[in-house]
Design a protein around this motif. Structure first.
Motif, PDB file in Angstrom:
ATOM      1  N   VAL A 115      30.702  39.655  31.989  1.00  0.00           N
ATOM      2  CA  VAL A 115      30.271  38.489  32.758  1.00  0.00           C
ATOM      3  C   VAL A 115      31.052  37.243  32.350  1.00  0.00           C
ATOM      4  O   VAL A 115      31.631  36.557  33.183  1.00  0.00           O
ATOM      5  N   ASN A 116      31.109  36.995  31.038  1.00  0.00           N
ATOM      6  CA  ASN A 116      31.742  35.741  30.607  1.00  0.00           C
ATOM      7  C   ASN A 116      33.256  35.778  30.636  1.00  0.00           C
ATOM      8  O   ASN A 116      33.884  34.793  31.010  1.00  0.00           O
ATOM      9  N   HIS A 117      33.824  36.889  30.221  1.00  0.00           N
ATOM     10  CA  HIS A 117      35.281  36.918  30.103  1.00  0.00           C
ATOM     11  C   HIS A 117      35.967  37.213  31.444  1.00  0.00           C
ATOM     12  O   HIS A 117      36.860  36.481  31.852  1.00  0.00           O
ATOM     13  N   ILE A 118      35.556  38.283  32.119  1.00  0.00           N
ATOM     14  CA  ILE A 118      36.207  38.597  33.398  1.00  0.00           C
ATOM     15  C   ILE A 118      35.951  37.487  34.408  1.00  0.00           C
ATOM     16  O   ILE A 118      36.875  36.985  35.043  1.00  0.00           O
ATOM     17  N   LEU A 119      34.702  37.114  34.543  1.00  0.00           N
ATOM     18  CA  LEU A 119      34.374  36.158  35.598  1.00  0.00           C
ATOM     19  C   LEU A 119      34.935  34.766  35.333  1.00  0.00           C
ATOM     20  O   LEU A 119      35.282  34.044  36.264  1.00  0.00           O
ATOM     21  N   LYS A 120      35.040  34.392  34.070  1.00  0.00           N
ATOM     22  CA  LYS A 120      35.496  33.031  33.775  1.00  0.00           C
ATOM     23  C   LYS A 120      36.975  33.020  33.377  1.00  0.00           C
ATOM     24  O   LYS A 120      37.824  32.515  34.119  1.00  0.00           O
ATOM     25  N   ASP A 121      37.297  33.595  32.226  1.00  0.00           N
ATOM     26  CA  ASP A 121      38.661  33.476  31.685  1.00  0.00           C
ATOM     27  C   ASP A 121      39.687  34.258  32.504  1.00  0.00           C
ATOM     28  O   ASP A 121      40.779  33.757  32.779  1.00  0.00           O
ATOM     29  N   ASP A 122      39.357  35.511  32.856  1.00  0.00           N
ATOM     30  CA  ASP A 122      40.336  36.311  33.598  1.00  0.00           C
ATOM     31  C   ASP A 122      40.546  35.748  35.003  1.00  0.00           C
ATOM     32  O   ASP A 122      41.657  35.757  35.525  1.00  0.00           O
ATOM     33  N   LYS A 123      39.483  35.261  35.598  1.00  0.00           N
ATOM     34  CA  LYS A 123      39.645  34.675  36.942  1.00  0.00           C
ATOM     35  C   LYS A 123      40.486  33.407  36.897  1.00  0.00           C
ATOM     36  O   LYS A 123      41.260  33.143  37.809  1.00  0.00           O
ATOM     37  N   ALA A 124      40.321  32.626  35.848  1.00  0.00           N
ATOM     38  CA  ALA A 124      41.125  31.411  35.721  1.00  0.00           C
ATOM     39  C   ALA A 124      42.605  31.773  35.596  1.00  0.00           C
ATOM     40  O   ALA A 124      43.471  31.169  36.238  1.00  0.00           O
ATOM     41  N   PHE A 125      42.886  32.792  34.778  1.00  0.00           N
ATOM     42  CA  PHE A 125      44.270  33.240  34.636  1.00  0.00           C
ATOM     43  C   PHE A 125      44.791  33.781  35.974  1.00  0.00           C
ATOM     44  O   PHE A 125      45.910  33.437  36.404  1.00  0.00           O
ATOM     45  N   ALA A 126      44.010  34.616  36.628  1.00  0.00           N
ATOM     46  CA  ALA A 126      44.463  35.244  37.875  1.00  0.00           C
ATOM     47  C   ALA A 126      44.773  34.191  38.940  1.00  0.00           C
ATOM     48  O   ALA A 126      45.747  34.323  39.697  1.00  0.00           O
ATOM     49  N   ALA A 127      43.979  33.138  38.979  1.00  0.00           N
ATOM     50  CA  ALA A 127      44.213  32.073  39.954  1.00  0.00           C
ATOM     51  C   ALA A 127      45.589  31.442  39.710  1.00  0.00           C
ATOM     52  O   ALA A 127      46.339  31.154  40.645  1.00  0.00           O
ATOM     53  N   TYR A 128      45.901  31.221  38.429  1.00  0.00           N
ATOM     54  CA  TYR A 128      47.206  30.666  38.073  1.00  0.00           C
ATOM     55  C   TYR A 128      48.314  31.663  38.434  1.00  0.00           C
ATOM     56  O   TYR A 128      49.297  31.322  39.086  1.00  0.00           O
ATOM     57  N   PHE A 129      48.130  32.925  38.018  1.00  0.00           N
ATOM     58  CA  PHE A 129      49.135  33.979  38.211  1.00  0.00           C
ATOM     59  C   PHE A 129      49.492  34.135  39.694  1.00  0.00           C
ATOM     60  O   PHE A 129      50.656  34.296  40.055  1.00  0.00           O
ATOM     61  N   ARG A 130      48.486  34.086  40.543  1.00  0.00           N
ATOM     62  CA  ARG A 130      48.727  34.321  41.970  1.00  0.00           C
ATOM     63  C   ARG A 130      49.408  33.130  42.645  1.00  0.00           C
ATOM     64  O   ARG A 130      49.892  33.235  43.751  1.00  0.00           O
ATOM     65  N   ASN A 131      49.453  32.017  41.932  1.00  0.00           N
ATOM     66  CA  ASN A 131      50.051  30.818  42.545  1.00  0.00           C
ATOM     67  C   ASN A 131      51.434  30.462  42.017  1.00  0.00           C
ATOM     68  O   ASN A 131      51.996  29.449  42.415  1.00  0.00           O
ATOM     69  N   VAL A 132      51.946  31.275  41.044  1.00  0.00           N
ATOM     70  CA  VAL A 132      53.290  30.947  40.535  1.00  0.00           C
ATOM     71  C   VAL A 132      54.352  31.780  41.232  1.00  0.00           C
ATOM     72  O   VAL A 132      54.051  32.749  41.888  1.00  0.00           O
TER      73      VAL A 132
END
Ligand SMILES: [Fe+2]
Length: 132
Positions: A115-132
């Protein structure tokens, strides 16, 4: 109540390799729960948790390689969180083996991670990754 072991669309971070690995992680947790339910002994539980630990290490490396590849600015902090999770998981493998931990607390820890890591930290990274 939602069963966290069943994949929720909410868990998708939008990076196919990472989503596949997260699914595998849930399958391993499901296997651990099922074995516990059918009376697995401490040694068996500890072996299953070792498998989960090694899979988590592999998975975190995959994420960190992607972070390195795209110069993710939060890479150091995200990697630090991974290290904390691995350290905790390693302690719990040991504790379960010697009957120093109860299974409910272990499962709570694993879901808290999801809940905490995938939903928060991994999603934050993925949002960045998909935009570079
Ligand atoms: Fe992560």
């Amino acid at each position: 109540m939602v069963d966290e072991l069943i994949w929720q669309s909410d868990y998708d971070v939008g990076i196919p390799d990472i989503d596949d690995q997260h699914r595998m992680f849930l399958r391993l947790v499901g296997k651990i729960r099922a074995e516990k339910g059918s009376g697995a002994d401490n040694e068996k539980m500890s072996l299953l948790l070792s498998e989960l630990l090694k899979y988590a290490e592999y998975h975190f490396c995959s994420e960190e390689n992607l972070m390195y590849g795209c110069n993710y600015p939060e890479r150091a902090e995200h990697s630090r969180i991974h290290e904390e999770i691995i350290a905790e998981l390693r302690n719990r493998v040991f504790a379960v083996k010697f009957d120093l931990d109860d299974y409910d607390s272990l499962e709570a820890f694993l879901f808290n991670w999801i809940v905490n890591h995938i939903l928060k930290d991994d999603k934050a990274f993925a949002a960045y990754f998909r935009n570079v």
